[in-house]
Design an enzyme around this catalytic site. Sequence first.
Site, PDB file in Angstrom:
ATOM      1  CG  HIS A 175      -6.106  -8.999   1.466  1.00 59.97           C
ATOM      2  ND1 HIS A 175      -6.285  -9.375  -0.058  1.00 59.97           N
ATOM      3  CD2 HIS A 175      -6.123  -7.685   1.230  1.00 59.97           C
ATOM      4  CE1 HIS A 175      -6.234  -8.118  -0.952  1.00 59.97           C
ATOM      5  NE2 HIS A 175      -6.168  -7.190  -0.191  1.00 59.97           N
ATOM      6  CG  HIS A 190      -5.179   0.653  -3.637  1.00 57.49           C
ATOM      7  ND1 HIS A 190      -4.201   0.664  -2.519  1.00 57.49           N
ATOM      8  CD2 HIS A 190      -5.966  -0.403  -3.456  1.00 57.49           C
ATOM      9  CE1 HIS A 190      -4.833  -0.257  -1.646  1.00 57.49           C
ATOM     10  NE2 HIS A 190      -5.823  -0.684  -2.247  1.00 57.49           N
ATOM     11  NE  ARG A 230      -3.575  -2.167   2.916  1.00 54.54           N
ATOM     12  CZ  ARG A 230      -3.159  -3.315   3.353  1.00 54.54           C
ATOM     13  NH1 ARG A 230      -2.063  -3.325   3.898  1.00 54.54           N
ATOM     14  NH2 ARG A 230      -4.112  -4.504   3.498  1.00 54.54           N
ATOM     15  CE  LYS A 249      -6.361  -1.091   4.743  1.00 59.12           C
ATOM     16  NZ  LYS A 249      -7.672  -1.465   4.123  1.00 59.12           N
ATOM     17  CE1 TYR A 267      -6.236  -6.867  -6.416  1.00 58.29           C
ATOM     18  CE2 TYR A 267      -6.748  -7.961  -4.425  1.00 58.29           C
ATOM     19  CZ  TYR A 267      -6.255  -6.759  -5.251  1.00 58.29           C
ATOM     20  OH  TYR A 267      -6.336  -5.652  -4.511  1.00 58.29           O
ATOM     21  NE  ARG A 278      -3.181  -3.621  -1.367  1.00 55.98           N
ATOM     22  CZ  ARG A 278      -2.513  -4.347  -0.339  1.00 55.98           C
ATOM     23  NH1 ARG A 278      -1.291  -4.571  -0.356  1.00 55.98           N
ATOM     24  NH2 ARG A 278      -3.233  -5.236   0.369  1.00 55.98           N
TER      25      ARG A 278
END
Length: 319
Positions: free
Chosen positions: A289, A263, A163, A187, A298, A266
């Site tokens: 994730h 992004h 990110r 995150k 994806y 990414r």
Amino acid sequence: MTAATTSAGPDVERTVTGYLDHLTVERGLAANTIASYRRDLRRYAEFLAAGGVRGLGEVGESDVAAFLTALRSGDEDHPPLSATSAARAVVAVRGLHRFALLDGLVTDDVAAEVRPPAPARRLPKAIPVADIEALLSAAGSVEGPRGLRDRALLELLYGTGARISEAVGLAVDDLDLGSAAVRLAGKGGKERVVPVGSYAVKAVEDYLVRARPALAAASPRGGRSGGALFLNTRGGPLSRQSAWSILRSAAERAGISAELSPHTLRHSFATHLLDGGADVRVVQELLGHASVTTTQVYTLVTVERLREVYATSHPRALR
């Protein structure tokens, strides 16, 4: 009001008029919104009337659900509505029934459990490998330390799937170029170690040796810029906004017309890995994730690409 109308509840069209007056006078909604509600509720009243329903008290949850189905499938007089347009109409219908309940016109809110359709999921945008290569080449075309920094930044973003916040937050010590790996803080403070490809390793090495010292020297603190990996021209840590600007400038020089964001790199990283046969759970770990279901979106990109290739290339795909 006749006895039949009383048992059936208030007249649908009269209730619609009262509801629209309420929205106009008491809620003060905009004229365009009122016009949309009037159009949607007129269609609802016509739908109910075609089914023999005249009073709002006769309407059941199945009638509201059937109206939603009719919106999505269309008929001779109406084309099928998109999920967004159908959702707007259902919101208007739910508001009508809620209004009738609060006004004491009916005893039940039969539309409360009918949910508007969810809009179609937007697939992540990925760009072709050729565009990635053109972008990276354009980033490095700037003379001096900035070009080396820009190339290293974009190579690292695409080469690791980081990110933008993770990339600009990197410290020099987070890199282990000897083992071609980088430690990313994702995150919630969750850390992960991601391998770095040879192109990104080379670009970052060039930046560290030939560019970062010059950028650090521009710091008012005499080169003591802290441990941030990517620096701006004043010797401070590179910001997210500056990273966006670097990407946009490189895209313009590369002649890429598609709308890009950090992004995008990414998404492209993940899509190209899956195109190359990578397991979805491996990609999940690389992206950081928490759930594999997040990563599986994806795979939709890859399926769509396969469909496009089949439709344009396979001799039996022509219609």
